[in-house]
Scaffold this motif. Structure first.
Motif, PDB file in Angstrom:
ATOM      1  N   LYS A 121       0.856  -1.173   0.000  1.00 45.88           N
ATOM      2  CA  LYS A 121       0.000   0.000   0.000  1.00 45.88           C
ATOM      3  C   LYS A 121       0.903   1.237   0.000  1.00 45.88           C
ATOM      4  O   LYS A 121       1.801   1.335   0.822  1.00 45.88           O
ATOM      5  CB  LYS A 121      -0.906  -0.011   1.223  1.00 45.88           C
ATOM      6  CG  LYS A 121      -1.825  -1.222   1.279  1.00 45.88           C
ATOM      7  CD  LYS A 121      -2.341  -1.447   2.698  1.00 45.88           C
ATOM      8  CE  LYS A 121      -2.800  -2.862   2.908  1.00 45.88           C
ATOM      9  NZ  LYS A 121      -1.765  -3.785   3.282  1.00 45.88           N
ATOM     10  N   THR A 122       0.654   2.143  -0.917  1.00 43.38           N
ATOM     11  CA  THR A 122       1.406   3.391  -0.958  1.00 43.38           C
ATOM     12  C   THR A 122       0.531   4.482  -0.382  1.00 43.38           C
ATOM     13  O   THR A 122      -0.597   4.683  -0.838  1.00 43.38           O
ATOM     14  CB  THR A 122       1.813   3.737  -2.411  1.00 43.38           C
ATOM     15  OG1 THR A 122       2.611   2.665  -2.925  1.00 43.38           O
ATOM     16  CG2 THR A 122       2.602   5.026  -2.464  1.00 43.38           C
ATOM     17  N   ILE A 123       1.064   5.160   0.638  1.00 40.07           N
ATOM     18  CA  ILE A 123       0.317   6.260   1.239  1.00 40.07           C
ATOM     19  C   ILE A 123       1.236   7.481   1.321  1.00 40.07           C
ATOM     20  O   ILE A 123       2.454   7.349   1.376  1.00 40.07           O
ATOM     21  CB  ILE A 123      -0.246   5.894   2.640  1.00 40.07           C
ATOM     22  CG1 ILE A 123       0.861   5.491   3.624  1.00 40.07           C
ATOM     23  CG2 ILE A 123      -1.293   4.795   2.526  1.00 40.07           C
ATOM     24  CD1 ILE A 123       0.376   5.252   5.043  1.00 40.07           C
ATOM     25  N   TYR A 145       0.162   9.053   6.331  1.00 42.09           N
ATOM     26  CA  TYR A 145       0.878   8.322   7.377  1.00 42.09           C
ATOM     27  C   TYR A 145       0.805   9.082   8.699  1.00 42.09           C
ATOM     28  O   TYR A 145       0.535   8.503   9.741  1.00 42.09           O
ATOM     29  CB  TYR A 145       2.336   8.090   6.986  1.00 42.09           C
ATOM     30  CG  TYR A 145       3.136   7.446   8.084  1.00 42.09           C
ATOM     31  CD1 TYR A 145       2.930   6.109   8.434  1.00 42.09           C
ATOM     32  CD2 TYR A 145       4.089   8.168   8.795  1.00 42.09           C
ATOM     33  CE1 TYR A 145       3.648   5.520   9.461  1.00 42.09           C
ATOM     34  CE2 TYR A 145       4.814   7.579   9.822  1.00 42.09           C
ATOM     35  CZ  TYR A 145       4.591   6.260  10.146  1.00 42.09           C
ATOM     36  OH  TYR A 145       5.303   5.675  11.172  1.00 42.09           O
ATOM     37  N   THR A 183       3.203  -5.417  10.644  1.00 37.96           N
ATOM     38  CA  THR A 183       3.044  -4.309   9.712  1.00 37.96           C
ATOM     39  C   THR A 183       4.366  -3.556   9.598  1.00 37.96           C
ATOM     40  O   THR A 183       5.029  -3.315  10.601  1.00 37.96           O
ATOM     41  CB  THR A 183       1.933  -3.345  10.185  1.00 37.96           C
ATOM     42  OG1 THR A 183       0.697  -4.074  10.246  1.00 37.96           O
ATOM     43  CG2 THR A 183       1.773  -2.169   9.236  1.00 37.96           C
ATOM     44  N   TYR A 196       6.318  -0.110   7.729  1.00 36.17           N
ATOM     45  CA  TYR A 196       6.240   1.177   7.049  1.00 36.17           C
ATOM     46  C   TYR A 196       7.635   1.499   6.525  1.00 36.17           C
ATOM     47  O   TYR A 196       8.570   1.664   7.308  1.00 36.17           O
ATOM     48  CB  TYR A 196       5.783   2.271   8.017  1.00 36.17           C
ATOM     49  CG  TYR A 196       4.412   2.027   8.577  1.00 36.17           C
ATOM     50  CD1 TYR A 196       3.275   2.418   7.870  1.00 36.17           C
ATOM     51  CD2 TYR A 196       4.245   1.415   9.811  1.00 36.17           C
ATOM     52  CE1 TYR A 196       2.011   2.190   8.382  1.00 36.17           C
ATOM     53  CE2 TYR A 196       2.975   1.182  10.329  1.00 36.17           C
ATOM     54  CZ  TYR A 196       1.868   1.572   9.619  1.00 36.17           C
ATOM     55  OH  TYR A 196       0.613   1.347  10.116  1.00 36.17           O
ATOM     56  N   ASN A 240       1.545  -7.087   5.344  1.00 39.06           N
ATOM     57  CA  ASN A 240       1.151  -5.711   5.656  1.00 39.06           C
ATOM     58  C   ASN A 240       2.325  -4.770   5.433  1.00 39.06           C
ATOM     59  O   ASN A 240       3.107  -4.503   6.347  1.00 39.06           O
ATOM     60  CB  ASN A 240       0.675  -5.615   7.108  1.00 39.06           C
ATOM     61  CG  ASN A 240      -0.457  -6.571   7.390  1.00 39.06           C
ATOM     62  OD1 ASN A 240      -1.496  -6.512   6.729  1.00 39.06           O
ATOM     63  ND2 ASN A 240      -0.271  -7.469   8.334  1.00 39.06           N
ATOM     64  N   TYR A 290       3.615  -1.000   3.860  1.00 39.43           N
ATOM     65  CA  TYR A 290       3.273   0.352   3.431  1.00 39.43           C
ATOM     66  C   TYR A 290       4.526   1.055   2.928  1.00 39.43           C
ATOM     67  O   TYR A 290       5.538   1.086   3.615  1.00 39.43           O
ATOM     68  CB  TYR A 290       2.706   1.179   4.590  1.00 39.43           C
ATOM     69  CG  TYR A 290       1.335   0.751   5.027  1.00 39.43           C
ATOM     70  CD1 TYR A 290       0.202   1.382   4.526  1.00 39.43           C
ATOM     71  CD2 TYR A 290       1.170  -0.275   5.954  1.00 39.43           C
ATOM     72  CE1 TYR A 290      -1.065   0.994   4.934  1.00 39.43           C
ATOM     73  CE2 TYR A 290      -0.095  -0.668   6.364  1.00 39.43           C
ATOM     74  CZ  TYR A 290      -1.209  -0.027   5.851  1.00 39.43           C
ATOM     75  OH  TYR A 290      -2.453  -0.412   6.253  1.00 39.43           O
ATOM     76  N   ILE A 334       5.705   4.582   2.496  1.00 39.71           N
ATOM     77  CA  ILE A 334       5.252   5.904   2.944  1.00 39.71           C
ATOM     78  C   ILE A 334       6.047   7.025   2.290  1.00 39.71           C
ATOM     79  O   ILE A 334       5.916   8.181   2.670  1.00 39.71           O
ATOM     80  CB  ILE A 334       5.235   6.017   4.481  1.00 39.71           C
ATOM     81  CG1 ILE A 334       6.616   5.821   5.087  1.00 39.71           C
ATOM     82  CG2 ILE A 334       4.222   5.033   5.063  1.00 39.71           C
ATOM     83  CD1 ILE A 334       6.676   6.111   6.586  1.00 39.71           C
TER      84      ILE A 334
END
Length: 126
Positions: free
Chosen positions: A26-28, A33, A82, A84, A107, A109, A111
């Protein structure tokens, strides 16, 4: 003969199905974030040691994607946790996240870049 043809066709279709190795990346954005209230997980800086030493997000751990440290380190990480990931621009962290996905992590990410995260007001240390 019909049975053999059916078995052969089934085999072909089975091989054409996409293989799922892990979760999704997932790119946020830095702002997204920062706004997350639940940041349970590991914050990973995949930049070089020099870049990390010049400044990094508070609480992040450094695993250089380019020098092989990252690929070796993830072998011992919990695949259900998870993560990040960030780097200078989001490029290396995107590649590192894809590597984790292929290794079966669930999970992940991306960020983005350090300067964007810093500009968003996330705490940093030198």
């Amino acid at each position: 003969m019909k049975v053999l043809m059916i078995m052969a066709m089934s085999g072909l279709f089975a091989c054409s199905q996409p293989q799922q190795n892990g979760g999704t990346v997932k790119t946020i954005s830095a702002t997204e974030y920062k706004q997350q209230t639940d940041k349970e997980g590991m914050l990973v800086d995949v930049r070089t040691t020099q870049e990390f030493n010049d400044g990094h997000l508070t609480g992040s751990e450094n695993y250089d994607y380019l020098d092989g440290t990252f690929a070796k380190s993830i072998q011992n990480w919990d695949k259900d946790k998870t993560y990040y990931l960030y780097c200078k621009s989001g490029n290396r962290s995107g590649k590192a996240a894809q590597l984790m996905k292929e290794a079966g992590f669930k999970n992940i990410y991306n960020i983005g870049g350090y300067e964007d995260l810093k500009s968003a007001g996330l705490p940093v240390e030198k």
